[in-house]
Design a protein around this motif. Structure first.
Motif, short mmCIF file in Angstrom:
data_model
loop_
_atom_site.label_atom_id
_atom_site.label_comp_id
_atom_site.label_asym_id
_atom_site.label_seq_id
_atom_site.Cartn_x
_atom_site.Cartn_y
_atom_site.Cartn_z
N ILE A 254 0.84 -1.20 0.00
CA ILE A 254 0.00 0.00 0.00
C ILE A 254 0.87 1.25 0.00
CG2 ILE A 254 -1.65 1.31 1.40
CD1 ILE A 254 -2.82 -1.35 2.31
N PHE A 255 1.92 1.22 0.81
CA PHE A 255 2.82 2.37 0.86
C PHE A 255 3.50 2.58 -0.50
CE2 PHE A 255 6.74 4.64 1.71
CZ PHE A 255 6.34 5.63 2.58
N GLY A 256 3.82 1.47 -1.16
CA GLY A 256 4.41 1.59 -2.49
C GLY A 256 3.49 2.29 -3.46
N HIS A 257 2.19 2.04 -3.34
CA HIS A 257 1.22 2.73 -4.19
C HIS A 257 1.15 4.21 -3.84
CE1 HIS A 257 -1.24 -0.96 -5.67
NE2 HIS A 257 0.05 -1.23 -5.60
N LEU A 258 1.20 4.53 -2.52
CA LEU A 258 1.18 5.93 -2.10
C LEU A 258 2.43 6.67 -2.56
CD1 LEU A 258 -0.09 5.60 1.59
CD2 LEU A 258 -1.27 6.74 -0.27
N ASN A 259 3.53 5.95 -2.66
CA ASN A 259 4.81 6.56 -3.01
C ASN A 259 5.11 6.48 -4.51
OD1 ASN A 259 7.13 7.92 -2.15
ND2 ASN A 259 8.33 6.04 -2.08
N SER A 260 4.08 6.15 -5.29
CA SER A 260 4.28 6.01 -6.74
C SER A 260 4.37 7.38 -7.42
CB SER A 260 3.13 5.21 -7.35
OG SER A 260 1.91 5.92 -7.21
N ASP A 261 4.75 7.37 -8.69
CA ASP A 261 4.88 8.62 -9.45
C ASP A 261 3.57 9.38 -9.53
OD1 ASP A 261 7.50 7.97 -9.82
OD2 ASP A 261 7.22 7.10 -11.83
N THR A 272 0.23 11.61 4.37
CA THR A 272 -0.21 10.24 4.67
C THR A 272 1.00 9.32 4.83
OG1 THR A 272 -2.21 10.63 3.37
CG2 THR A 272 -1.67 8.35 3.89
N GLN A 273 1.99 9.46 3.94
CA GLN A 273 3.20 8.64 4.03
C GLN A 273 3.93 8.88 5.34
OE1 GLN A 273 5.73 8.96 0.48
NE2 GLN A 273 3.90 9.46 -0.70
N PHE A 274 4.06 10.16 5.74
CA PHE A 274 4.80 10.46 6.97
C PHE A 274 4.01 10.04 8.21
CE2 PHE A 274 7.81 12.65 4.47
CZ PHE A 274 8.93 12.84 5.27
N CYS A 275 2.68 10.05 8.14
CA CYS A 275 1.89 9.50 9.25
C CYS A 275 2.21 8.02 9.43
CB CYS A 275 0.40 9.68 8.97
SG CYS A 275 -0.21 11.36 9.18
N GLU A 466 10.57 1.71 9.54
CA GLU A 466 10.75 2.38 8.25
C GLU A 466 11.29 1.40 7.21
OE1 GLU A 466 13.27 5.74 8.94
OE2 GLU A 466 11.97 6.50 10.55
N GLU A 467 12.22 0.55 7.64
CA GLU A 467 12.78 -0.45 6.72
C GLU A 467 11.69 -1.42 6.27
OE1 GLU A 467 16.11 -4.02 6.85
OE2 GLU A 467 16.29 -2.34 8.24
N TYR A 468 10.79 -1.77 7.20
CA TYR A 468 9.69 -2.67 6.84
C TYR A 468 8.74 -1.99 5.85
CZ TYR A 468 5.35 -5.30 7.28
OH TYR A 468 4.21 -6.02 6.99
N ILE A 469 8.42 -0.73 6.08
CA ILE A 469 7.48 -0.01 5.21
C ILE A 469 8.04 0.11 3.79
CG2 ILE A 469 6.37 2.23 4.78
CD1 ILE A 469 5.08 0.56 6.97
#
Length: 561
Positions: A254-261, A272-275, A466-469
Motif C-alpha cells: 500500500i505504501f508503495g502505491h502511495l509513493n508512486s509517481d 499520509t506517508q509520513f503519518c 521504516e525499513e519494513y514499510i
C-alpha cells in the motif's frame, strides 16, 4: 379618585360630606357610614376619596376590615360581598384568600411567561455568550482566532444537527430528565461518540442558564438521567467501531502505491506517508514546523509536537517527542531542499500548496484534504485498478483511514515481531506505547511502574519500522531485473528450497540479501492477489459504480445550485 356615577354612591358621598361638615379645617377628617341593608359594610371618606370596606371577625375573634379598592357599590353588593360572606361562613379569611388568589395569578403569569422561553431561545443566547467569551481571548486577525472559531463552529454543528431539532421549540422549563433520556438513549446506542459530543454542550447550556436565572431554573440533567442511559451506553460501546486499518502485512505494498509517481507532488500523499512512517497522528504531521524538527548526523532525529497541536494539551515533552529513523530523516532533508528552492522562508514541513499564496502566506494542510485524498485513492483509484483494501477485521467497509493505517498497523506489527534466535517478542509493550506517545493511564501502574525506554530503543524500533514499510519497494528494485534471468532465478529457488529443508530439521541458516528481497517481493504479490480477490468477493465493481453515481449526483446538484 374613582369617578362616581352611581346615584346610591352619590347619596352616600353627600351624607358623608354632611357628616364631616363643610368647615375647611375638616377636609382631612375621616368619616364612616354603615350601608343600610348590608351588615358590616361601611363607606368611608378620606379626603376626596370614597371607599367601601367590610368589617368582620376572623376565626380567632379578632376584628378586621376587608377594603374593596376600585370597586363600585353595585359591584361589591352583587358579587364581592356575597363571596366574602360565604368565605367567612366557612371560617376562611377573605383577605388571606385574596392574597392567595394574587399569588396564584402571578404564578400563572410567570408560568405563561416561562412557557414562551424555548430551548432554542436559550441555546442562541448561550451560543452568543460562548462565541464572545472564546474570541475575547484572541486577536481577531490572528490564525489562532481563526482556528478557535472553526473548532467552535464544529462543536456547534454537531449539537445543532443531532439534538437541537428535538428540543428547539420545547419550553426550557418543561424539559425533564425523562424527556432528555428519550432523545439521548437511541443516539447513545447507535452513535456513542456523537452522543458524548452532544452531552457536553447540553450540560453547559443548562448550567449556564441556571446561573443566569440565579437558580430559578434547575438543570434537568440529574443522576437519574445517567442511570436511565446506562443500558444505551453499554449498547453503544459494544457497537463502537475503530478506524479501519488494513492488514499490516499488506502495508508495504500500500505504501508503495502511495509513493508512486502518480502522487509525486501531492502534499496529501506526503502527509499520509509520513503519518505511516512515524506512526503519528495526522494533526501533528499536518501542522509540523521546521523549527521543531531536529536531525542528527546520521539522519536519524526527532520532532517535538507543540502543546496546541497535541491531542493531550497538557502532555509533558516526552509524550510530545516523535523519534524517526534515517529513512525519514533523508526524506525530510530532501523535502527541505526542494522547499528552499521554491520558498526560502517556508514555515511548515507540509504547507497547503492548494492556496495560491502558499509561499508568501503559508498555512498547514487541512484535515479534509487528507480525508478526501484517502477516499479518492482507496475508494476510487485503487478500485479502478481492481484492488480492494479493506479493514483487517471488518468485511463490510473497504475505506481505510490514515489514523488506523499508521498507528494500528505499527502497534500490531511491533507486537507480533519475534526474535529469530529466541522466539521471544522483539519489542516490549512499553516501547510501542512510547512510540505512540501513550502515557501510563492507570494511576497505580503510573505510581509503581517507573520504567523508561531509552532513545536507543526508540531509534531502533523506528528504523526497523521504516525499513519494513519500504521493504516492498526496495525488494522490487532488486528483484525485478532478476526475474528475466533464468539462471539467477534458478539459484534463488534452489537456495530457498535448501533453507526450507533445514528449517524443517530445526536448523537455521542466514538467507542471502537477494533471497530476502525475493521473499518480500513474493509476500507483496500475495497481498496484491488477495486485494484482487477481495475486489471480486465484495463486489468492488458495484461499489465503484455507486461511488461514481454519487459523485455525478453531487456535481449535478452543485450545478443546479
Amino acid at each position: 379618585m374613582r369617578a362616581i356615577s352611581d346615584p346610591n354612591e352619590l347619596k352616600i358621598l353627600t351624607s358623608l360630606k354632611q357628616k364631616r361638615g363643610y368647615n375647611p379645617q375638616n377636609k382631612d377628617k375621616i368619616v364612616k357610614l354603615q350601608i343600610s341593608g348590608y351588615k358590616g359594610l361601611y363607606a368611608e371618606l378620606r379626603g376626596e376619596n370614597l371607599r367601601f370596606f367590610l368589617r368582620y371577625s376572623k376565626a380567632n375573634g379578632k376584628k378586621t376590615d376587608r377594603v374593596y379598592k376600585g370597586l363600585s357599590l353595585s359591584q361589591i353588593t352583587s358579587s364581592a360581598l356575597p363571596y366574602d360572606r360565604e368565605l367567612i361562613a366557612k371560617g376562611l379569611d377573605p383577605i388571606e384568600e385574596q392574597k392567595k388568589a394574587r399569588q396564584q395569578a402571578a404564578k400563572l403569569a410567570e408560568d405563561n411567561k416561562k412557557q414562551k422561553i424555548t430551548f432554542e431561545d436559550v441555546y442562541l443566547q448561550w451560543k452568543g455568550y460562548t462565541q464572545k467569551k472564546t474570541l475575547s481571548k484572541y486577536d481577531v486577525s490572528t490564525e489562532e482566532s481563526y482556528k478557535a472559531l472553526r473548532d467552535m463552529n464544529r462543536y456547534f454543528h454537531v449539537f445543532e444537527k443531532h439534538i437541537l431539532p428535538s428540543l428547539a421549540k420545547t419550553p426550557i422549563y418543561s424539559i425533564t430528565s425523562y424527556h432528555l433520556t428519550e432523545i439521548f438513549a437511541p443516539l447513545y446506542s447507535e452513535h456513542y461518540a456523537t452522543a458524548n459530543k452532544c452531552a457536553t454542550p447540553l450540560g453547559d447550556i443548562f448550567s449556564w442558564y441556571e446561573r443566569e436565572t440565579k437558580g430559578e431554573f434547575k438543570t434537568p440533567i440529574t443522576s437519574s438521567f445517567a442511570i436511565n442511559l446506562r443500558d444505551s451506553r453499554k449498547e453503544g460501546i459494544g457497537k463502537t467501531k475503530n478506524f479501519n486499518a488494513p492488514d499490516y502485512r499488506a502495508l508495504p505494498v500500500i505504501f508503495g502505491h502511495l509513493n508512486s509517481d502518480r502522487y509525486e507532488n501531492n502534499t496529501s500523499a506526503l502527509v499520509t506517508q509520513f503519518c505511516i512512517l512515524t506512526a503519528c497522528r495526522g494533526q501533528a504531521i499536518r501542522k509540523l514546523q521546521w523549527e521543531n524538527v531536529h536531525l542528527n548526523d546520521d539522519y536519524t532525529g526527532y520532532f517535538i509536537i507543540p502543546k496546541e497541536d497535541n491531542k493531550i494539551k497538557d502532555a509533558p515533552k516526552e509524550l510530545r517527542t516523535v523519534y524517526f529513523g534515517s529513512m525519514v530523516g533523508a526524506l525530510l532533508t530532501n523535502l527541505k531542499d526542494k522547499q528552499i528552492a521554491l520558498a526560502p522562508a517556508i514555515k511548515y514541513v507540509f504547507p497547503n500548496k492548494y492556496r495560491k499564496d502558499w509561499a508568501e502566506n503559508p498555512k498547514p494542510l487541512g484535515e479534509n484534504a487528507i480525508n478526501t485524498f484517502m477516499r479518492k485513492t482507496f475508494h476510487v483509484n485503487e478500485l479502478k485498478e481492481g484492488y480492494f483494501w479493506k479493514d483487517a477485521d471488518n468485511e463490510k467497509d473497504g475505506l481505510i483511514h490514515t489514523h488506523a493505517t499508521s498507528r494500528a498497523c505499527f502497534q500490531t506489527w511491533a507486537l507480533e515481531q519475534k526474535d529469530p534466535k529466541t522466539g521471544l517478542p522483539r519489542y516490549s509493550k512499553e516501547l510501542t506505547e512510547a512510540c505512540l506517545l501513550h502515557a501510563k493511564a492507570d494511576q497505580y501502574k503510573g505510581a509503581y511502574d517507573r520504567s523508561r525506554v531509552s532513545e536507543e530503543e526508540l531509534y531502533r524500533i523506528k528504523g526497523d519500522w521504516e525499513e519494513y514499510i519500504f521493504s516492498y519497494e526496495l525488494a522490487c528494485s532488486k528483484i525485478l531485473p532478476v526475474l528475466d534471468n533464468p539462471i539467477a532465478m534458478g539459484n534463488l529457488r534452489d537456495e530457498e528450497s535448501e533453507i526450507e529443508q533445514l528449517e524443517k530439521q530445526g536448523q537455521s541458516i542466514q538467507e542471502s540479501e537477494d533471497l530476502k528481497s525475493y521473499r518480500i517481493y513474493e509476500r507483496g504479490l500475495v497481498a496484491l492477489m488477495k486485494a484482487r480477490d477481495d475486489f471480486k468477493k465484495y463486489n468492488g465493481d458495484q461499489i465503484l459504480k455507486q461511488l461514481e453515481q454519487q459523485k455525478a449526483k453531487k456535481s449535478l446538484s452543485n450545478v443546479n445550485y
